[in-house]
Design an enzyme around this catalytic site. Structure first.
Site, PDB file in Angstrom:
ATOM      1  N   LYS A 148       0.870  -1.177   0.000  1.00  0.00           N
ATOM      2  CA  LYS A 148       0.000   0.000   0.000  1.00  0.00           C
ATOM      3  C   LYS A 148       0.910   1.231   0.000  1.00  0.00           C
ATOM      4  O   LYS A 148       1.271   1.756   1.057  1.00  0.00           O
ATOM      5  CB  LYS A 148      -0.898  -0.058   1.244  1.00  0.00           C
ATOM      6  CG  LYS A 148      -2.273   0.511   1.016  1.00  0.00           C
ATOM      7  CD  LYS A 148      -3.192   0.220   2.175  1.00  0.00           C
ATOM      8  CE  LYS A 148      -4.157   1.356   2.418  1.00  0.00           C
ATOM      9  NZ  LYS A 148      -4.970   1.766   1.283  1.00  0.00           N
TER      10      LYS A 148
HETATM   11  N1  PMP Z   1      -8.346  -1.457  -2.946  1.00  0.00           N
HETATM   12  C1  PMP Z   1      -7.642  -0.316  -2.849  1.00  0.00           C
HETATM   13  C2  PMP Z   1      -6.947   0.198  -4.039  1.00  0.00           C
HETATM   14  C3  PMP Z   1      -7.575   0.363  -1.620  1.00  0.00           C
HETATM   15  O1  PMP Z   1      -6.887   1.496  -1.508  1.00  0.00           O
HETATM   16  C4  PMP Z   1      -8.262  -0.143  -0.504  1.00  0.00           C
HETATM   17  C5  PMP Z   1      -8.217   0.574   0.815  1.00  0.00           C
HETATM   18  N2  PMP Z   1      -7.104   0.187   1.558  1.00  0.00           N
HETATM   19  C6  PMP Z   1      -8.980  -1.336  -0.658  1.00  0.00           C
HETATM   20  C7  PMP Z   1      -9.004  -1.966  -1.897  1.00  0.00           C
HETATM   21  C8  PMP Z   1      -9.697  -1.957   0.495  1.00  0.00           C
HETATM   22  O2  PMP Z   1      -8.762  -2.454   1.423  1.00  0.00           O
HETATM   23  P1  PMP Z   1      -9.080  -2.563   2.965  1.00  0.00           P
HETATM   24  O3  PMP Z   1     -10.362  -3.291   3.083  1.00  0.00           O
HETATM   25  O4  PMP Z   1      -7.929  -3.333   3.505  1.00  0.00           O
HETATM   26  O5  PMP Z   1      -9.192  -1.186   3.497  1.00  0.00           O
END
Ligand code: PMP
Length: 296
Positions: A148
């Site tokens: 991320k």
């Molecule tokens: N896809 C992307 C590109 C994101 O930025 C996020 C947010 N983190 C998610 C999916 C969802 O991930 P999470 O459920 O871990 O927040």
């Protein structure tokens, strides 16, 4: 929380030439805490902080803090600021103010900030109107998408511009082969004939923590859950569509490219999943207590 010390926001400053500001080399997390009958609870803290450490590992960043130290930092930030429902942002960056692109040997700093937070989408209750973006989702041959990292989000930013400029609420990105991938900051799920269908890892998605939570919860609720490649036109013919993510929570999508999804209203299964999710994060379902971290 900055490198283990608590400081006020106004004291948290970086030079304008900071490497991560210039080159998007930061890595981060987005976590939510919710008010529960037992005080604020952080949702899936360990999973988020493990992903944070993994993101750092992929980019060879030495955070210099253990998983436990970072988890405690998150808990303390929520506590010290007396926050209830909030969004927490752990962030690690190259704390270096030179113009060179290389990162070898550069100092890494880590902060954890938290802010009060409500809905991410103002239209979350009535459903979003989405546009399939002409920009494709980046994939792991270009950048490691399970990390991320800030730079990945330029792909999200440009897709969102594309959608917003055309009068839509949000974008849906497809992968390089045209299969449905995800939203700019959230995963996507379709409902068809009572089953829940979502793209898998091969569709260039971030394997979201909310996604895993919803898939587990949906299976427990008796829904059939399918992870597979999804063709673009399946969006138009789905009975229901919803986004899932830490910020997005569970947000219905009621229209894609001007085509109403199902009745064009928030779907029944979406509503069920959404309220079951809110019950869990707000500490109202003891079966999922292990997903919550209380402050004391
Ligand atoms: N896809 C992307 C590109 C994101 O930025 C996020 C947010 N983190 C998610 C999916 C969802 O991930 P999470 O459920 O871990 O927040």
């Amino acid at each position: 929380w900055l490198n283990g010390q608590f400081i006020s926001e106004s004291m948290a400053k970086v030079p304008i030439l900071t490497h991560s500001l210039q080159y998007g080399s930061g890595i981060f997390e987005g976590i939510r805490a919710y008010e529960t009958p037992k005080g604020p609870a952080i949702f899936r803290l360990r999973d988020h902080m493990k992903r944070f450490i993994d993101s750092a590992k992929i980019y060879r960043m030495n955070l210099g803090f253990t998983l436990e130290e970072l988890e405690n930092g998150v808990k303390e930030v929520v506590k010290i600021n007396n926050l209830k429902s909030c969004y927490i942002r752990p962030f690690a960056f190259y704390d270096d103010d030179h113009v060179g692109v290389g990162t070898t040997g550069k100092k890494v700093s880590t902060f954890i900030a938290a802010i009060p937070f409500g809905k991410y989408f103002s239209e979350a209750d009535k459903g979003l109107r989405c546009k399939v973006s002409s920009w494709h989702r980046i994939d792991s041959t270009i950048l490691p998408i399970q990390a991320k990292a800030s730079g990945n989000y330029l792909n999200s930013v440009i897709a969102m511009h594309d959608a917003h400029e055309s009068g839509y609420d949000e974008a849906i990105l497809t992968d390089r082969n045209g299969y449905v991938a995800e939203g700019p900051g959230e995963n996507i799920m379709l409902v068809k004939n009572g089953a829940i269908i979502t793209p898998g890892m091969e569709s260039s998605i971030l394997l979201g923590i909310t996604r895993f939570s919803i898939l587990k919860m949906a299976r427990d609720m008796g829904f059939e859950v399918v992870e597979r490649l999804i063709h673009r036109e399946e969006l138009y013919t789905a009975d229901e569509i919803f986004f899932v993510g830490t910020a997005a929570e569970v947000t219905p999508v009621t229209n894609v490219d001007g085509i109403d999804i199902g009745s064009g209203k928030v779907g029944e299964i979406t509503s069920k999943i959404r309220s079951a999710y809110f019950d869990i994060v707000q500490g109202k379902n003891p079966a999922y207590e292990s997903w919550l971290t209380y402050l004391n």
